[in-house]
Design an enzyme around this catalytic site. Structure first.
Site, PDB file in Angstrom:
ATOM      1  N   HIS A   1     -32.678  -4.771  29.766  1.00 42.14           N
ATOM      2  CA  HIS A   1     -31.377  -5.441  29.960  1.00 42.14           C
ATOM      3  C   HIS A   1     -30.652  -5.656  28.625  1.00 42.14           C
ATOM      4  CE1 HIS A   1     -32.930  -6.641  34.021  1.00 42.14           C
ATOM      5  NE2 HIS A   1     -34.060  -6.752  33.344  1.00 42.14           N
TER       6      HIS A   1
ATOM      7  N   SER B   1     -12.405   4.422   8.172  1.00 43.61           N
ATOM      8  CA  SER B   1     -11.179   4.131   8.905  1.00 43.61           C
ATOM      9  C   SER B   1     -10.003   4.306   7.954  1.00 43.61           C
ATOM     10  CB  SER B   1     -11.217   2.696   9.424  1.00 43.61           C
ATOM     11  OG  SER B   1      -9.898   2.202   9.585  1.00 43.61           O
TER      12      SER B   1
ATOM     13  N   LYS C   1     -14.987  -0.063   6.974  1.00 41.38           N
ATOM     14  CA  LYS C   1     -15.629   0.542   8.143  1.00 41.38           C
ATOM     15  C   LYS C   1     -16.480   1.754   7.828  1.00 41.38           C
ATOM     16  CE  LYS C   1     -13.880   0.217  12.100  1.00 41.38           C
ATOM     17  NZ  LYS C   1     -14.281  -0.291  13.382  1.00 41.38           N
TER      18      LYS C   1
ATOM     19  N   GLU D   1     -20.625   9.006  18.784  1.00 37.99           N
ATOM     20  CA  GLU D   1     -19.629   8.735  19.821  1.00 37.99           C
ATOM     21  C   GLU D   1     -19.182  10.029  20.497  1.00 37.99           C
ATOM     22  OE1 GLU D   1     -16.828   5.263  18.513  1.00 37.99           O
ATOM     23  OE2 GLU D   1     -17.486   6.333  16.740  1.00 37.99           O
TER      24      GLU D   1
END
Ligand code: ARG
Length: 469
Positions: A161, A282, A288, A295
């Site tokens: 979970h 970024s 970043k 992704e």
């Protein structure tokens, strides 16, 4: 507007050429030209068989095969000029052959149709790609197994979970993916076995009256046998569907791992480090470091599973045998196999690159009362308590720790004895994440010794050069 002439390959009874829009919707050369090498391989085998059976002369076969070799060279040199008015790869190759060798080219299509030709080319292409993907998956498994061996004893939190559940080892976590990928490979291998039947010689749909030798062409092209029913041979694309289904399942596995990489890379988790080679910055936020490759692996599955759906929809309402609808089988399949291959390779690169942050992982492994099960097991083992009761007692100890805002290891013996007086200081042996993972020696469990053994076994197997069959 000047009237176009009819297609010279099949235009005998046609007076006019195609409307612009007809040519646009009908032509497949824009994408099926990638089948050029397979088309030529098939045609060479066909020509050799026609000659062996006395259907064409040896001389014609030789000039056909030589001509095809020239076209092959032109294609690989990027010199072949593909023409949309010739529709597809098959007619482009045959037309070029006529330029090169003259009328003998017209004998190549004896006892053959584009229907069995395209079924053959597509099968050969997919078979080639499956072999490449199998090797790529093997490389990814090896990268995972090596990293697993290096981190057989690196303790991390195991989750259910996405809540801390029990400590596990980083190596064990990686080997879980090795198991999944091994099944993915075996699914591809199964699909390959079934697809390895040769449709060539089914001709348009009914077979042919020429005395062809389908066993000869099947053998020459590396197939196990010729397909047994000519209607089936030209009309089914289940071989492509199976490979797309297997690729979709595998892409799902990659996507789960990619999502874990994304989570592990967040500053909140900080479980792993990934170098500049696999991250991006970024354009506005200088701090970043984004896990774009991971992704994108997650994103690619849409195209892969989508291709499966797409082809399934193309096929589902088709009466036997061939329908031009089936031309829609290629673009989605090519795209999906490209996307899948790219994902596998990107994953291999990321696995090599990523490094677990051992101290952070260890500290995280101890949080969230993750050794509560070890405590309960100690009560069962040492005090012969039934597990259900031990679970209850442990729950009360966890509540006591929670009340004091400390981990289980930091709770005093006195605090524990207030819940269960028979507990002794020996309990502390099982409360550290390190001892917890060491104790999980059951077959398939997370203990470092298990992981070392399994990882070594995988490495041995994966480093073996592929057996040629
Ligand atoms: N370009 C066609 C395809 O991809 C080749 C087969 C054409 N056959 C035909 N009977 N028109 O399916």
């Amino acid at each position: 507007m000047t009237e176009k002439p009819a297609n010279k390959m099949w235009g005998g009874r046609f007076e006019m050429g195609h409307a612009q829009i007809m040519e646009e919707i009908n032509a497949s050369i824009g994408f099926d030209k990638v089948l050029g090498p397979q088309d030529i391989r098939g045609s060479k085998a066909h020509a050799a068989m026609l000659a062996a059976q006395g259907i064409i002369t040896a001389q014609d076969a030789t000039s056909i095969i030589d001509g095809l070799s020239k076209i092959e060279a032109e294609i690989s040199a990027g010199q072949m000029v593909w023409s949309r008015s010739l529709e597809d790869v098959h007619m482009n190759v045959e037309s070029r052959l006529r330029d090169l060798i003259g009328t003998a080219a017209g004998r190549l299509h004896t006892a053959r149709s584009r229907n069995d030709q395209v079924a053959l080319d597509f099968r050969l292409y997919i078979r080639d790609r499956v072999d490449g993907l199998d090797a790529a998956l093997g490389r990814l498994m090896l990268a995972l197994a090596r990293k697993a061996l290096a981190h057989a004893g690196t303790v991390m939190p195991g989750f259910t979970h996405l809540q801390p559940a029990q400590p596990v080892t980083f190596g064990h976590h990686l080997l879980a993916y090795v198991e999944m990928l091994a099944r993915d490979r075996s699914r591809l291998a199964d699909a390959r076995t079934r697809l390895n039947e040769c449709p060539l010689g089914a001709a348009a749909l009914a077979g042919t009256s020429f005395p062809i030798d389908r066993h000869m062409t099947a053998r020459a092209l590396g197939f196990d046998r010729p397909s047994a029913n000519s209607l089936d041979a030209v009309s089914d694309r289940d071989f492509a569907l199976e490979v797309l289904a297997a690729a979709s399942i595998s892409a799902m596995h990659l996507s789960r791992f990619a999502e874990e990489i994304v989570i592990w890379m967040t500053p909140q988790f900080s479980f792993i480090r990934m170098s500049d080679r696999f991250t991006t910055g970024s354009s506005i936020m200088p701090q970043k470091r984004n896990p774009d490759a991971a992704e994108l692996v997650k994103g690619k599955i849409g195209r892969i599973a989508g291709a499966f759906q797409s082809l399934l929809m193309v096929m589902k309402g088709l009466p036997l045998t061939y329908g031009k609808d089936m031309q829609e089988d290629k673009e989605v399949t090519f795209d999906a196999l490209d996307a899948f291959g790219l994902s596998v390779d990107a994953m291999s690169g990321m696995v090599d690159d990523l490094e677990p942050r051992v101290d952070i992982l260890y500290a995280a492994a101890g949080r969230g009362y993750s050794t509560a099960t070890d405590l309960a097991d100690w009560l069962v083992r040492t005090l012969q308590m039934p597990f259900r009761e031990a679970h209850h007692v442990t729950g009360r100890i966890v509540a006591a720790a929670e009340g004091k805002g400390v981990d289980l290891e930091a709770l005093s013996l006195g605090d524990m004895q207030r819940v269960e007086p028979r507990i002794t200081s020996a309990i502390f042996d099982v409360l550290s994440p390190e001892n917890s993972v060491k104790s999980r020696t059951s077959y398939g469990g997370t203990a470092p010794q298990n992981v070392t053994e399994m990882a070594s076994r995988w490495i041995l197997q994966l480093e073996k050069p592929a057996e040629t069959g």
